[in-house]
Design an enzyme around this catalytic site. Sequence first.
Site, PDB file in Angstrom:
ATOM      1  N   GLU A   1      -1.473   4.805  -1.506  1.00 16.24           N
ATOM      2  CA  GLU A   1      -1.005   6.031  -2.155  1.00 16.24           C
ATOM      3  C   GLU A   1      -1.695   7.266  -1.585  1.00 16.24           C
ATOM      4  OE1 GLU A   1       0.344   4.253  -6.509  1.00 16.24           O
ATOM      5  OE2 GLU A   1      -1.714   4.969  -6.266  1.00 16.24           O
TER       6      GLU A   1
ATOM      7  N   ASP B   1       0.871   8.802  -5.648  1.00 12.35           N
ATOM      8  CA  ASP B   1       1.605   8.022  -6.623  1.00 12.35           C
ATOM      9  C   ASP B   1       2.928   8.720  -6.992  1.00 12.35           C
ATOM     10  OD1 ASP B   1       1.479   6.138  -9.164  1.00 12.35           O
ATOM     11  OD2 ASP B   1       1.695   8.168  -9.961  1.00 12.35           O
TER      12      ASP B   1
END
Lengths: 235, 235
Positions: free
Chosen positions: B126, B54
Site C-alpha cells: 500500500e 489503502d
Amino acid sequence: MSNSVSSVDIDSLEGRLGYHFSDKSIVLEALTHRSYAHEKKNKQNYERLEFLGDAVLQLIVTEYLLDRYKDYDEGLLSKLRGYFVSEGFLSRIAIELKLGEHILLGKGEKASGGKYKESLLCDIFESVVAAIYLDGGYGFARDIIIRHFGSRIDEDISNSSFVDAKSELQKISQRKFGTLPDYTVLDEKGPEHDKIFVVRVDVETLVSEQGIGKTKKSAEKDAAKNALRKLGNEK
Amino acid sequence: MSNSVSSVDIDSLEGRLGYHFSDKSIVLEALTHRSYAHEKKNKQNYERLEFLGDAVLQLIVTEYLLDRYKDYDEGLLSKLRGYFVSEGFLSRIAIELKLGEHILLGKGEKASGGKYKESLLCDIFESVVAAIYLDGGYGFARDIIIRHFGSRIDEDISNSSFVDAKSELQKISQRKFGTLPDYTVLDEKGPEHDKIFVVRVDVETLVSEQGIGKTKKSAEKDAAKNALRKLGNEK
C-alpha cells in the site's frame, strides 16, 4: 410535481453543489433509485455510481486528513476516516445539500418515506460524488467536497471525543520539541459549586493558548484543543 | 549487505514495478518501517503513505471492477472489492513483486522475521502504491497496479466461490435477453464410478460454451464459468 425524469430540478441541485454537469444523464443516473428504475423499466439506477463514489470519497477524505492533520498518527487518522465516510456523517451532509428533494423513487418506496432514510441519503451523496468525478474528474470532485464539508470535518475533529486533546497535544509537543505542554491556572472564579477555571497551556514558546471550563481538567482540555487548532492552522 | 538507506536497491524495485521515481525520498519513506525509523532517529516511516495507499488502491480496484464486470451487481462487486484489497490478496502481490527484500526494518523486527509477515507485506504494498501516486499521479499508479494484478483479479474471480457461475449467468441472461441459459449434456463417458460429463451452455445465440466435470452439475458450472468469461471479454 410528478416524479418524472424531466421534472428533476437539476439546476437547483447544480446551484447548491456549485457544479455544472456537462452530461446530465450521469446526474440523473446518480439520483435514480432502484425502485424508480424498475417502475420505469430503466436499466440504470444509482448503485454502481454509489459503489464508485464510496471509493472516491474515501480518497478525498484521506488526502484531506493527511494534509490538514500532519501530526496525527495513522491509527487516529483511520478512526477519523471511518467516521467521515460513515452513513451518519454523510447523510447529514446530504441533508444540508437537500439531496433528498431530488431522489427519484418508485411509488412504494416513496410511500414508505424512503426519501428521508439515512442510508438512502448516504447512498445518494456517494453517487452524486461519483457523478461529479466521472463528469469533471477527481480535482473537481475533491474541491467541491472539501468546500462543502472541509470545515465540518475540522469542527467535528476539534469537538470530537476521538481526539483526546491533552494526550494528542502531549504527543505532538514531545515529538516536535522533546518537551511536555505546560499548563498554568490563570484564574479561578465564582463560588465553590459554580466555579470557572481559566487555564493557559504553553507549548515551548510557539503556542500559548487559553481555555475555560467548570473544572481545572475541562479548562485544560479546552486550552489543549485551542492549541491543537493553532498548530493545525500553522502547518 | 547492511540495512542502510543507501543500500536499498531502488533500481531493481523500479525495474520490477516498471516505474521510475522522480523523487527517491518518497520511495525510501514507503519502505521504512517504524522500527527502522526509530533506530535511525528518522521522523518518517511508511505509515502515512500506507494510509493513503489503502484509499488509492480501493479506487483503482473499484474502477477496474466496474469497467470489467459491467453486469455484476453492487453487492457482488462490494464482496469482490473487499477481497482484492484484503491483506491476504495484497500480500501475495507483494511477494510476487519481492517487496520484502526492500523493507527497511529495525534490528529487533528483523530478528523476529518481520520481513515475511503478511500484514507487513500488505502495508508495504500500500505504501509503495501511495509513493507512485504522489510521485506520478493517479494514472500511473492505476496502470502499474492493473498491469501487475489485473489478470490476477480476473483469474481469481473466474475461479472463486464468490461468484456462483450458474446463477450469475442466469441473472445476466435474464437481464440482457429475458431468457434463461440453456444447458445440454453432450457426452457422458467412462464407468459409473468415474464418469466424465461434457455439457454445453447456450445463452441466446450469442454465447455457446462447453464445460467438463465429474458430475453433470460441475460440468454445467464449468460451462457457465466459460460463458461468463466470454461475456466478460466481449464487453
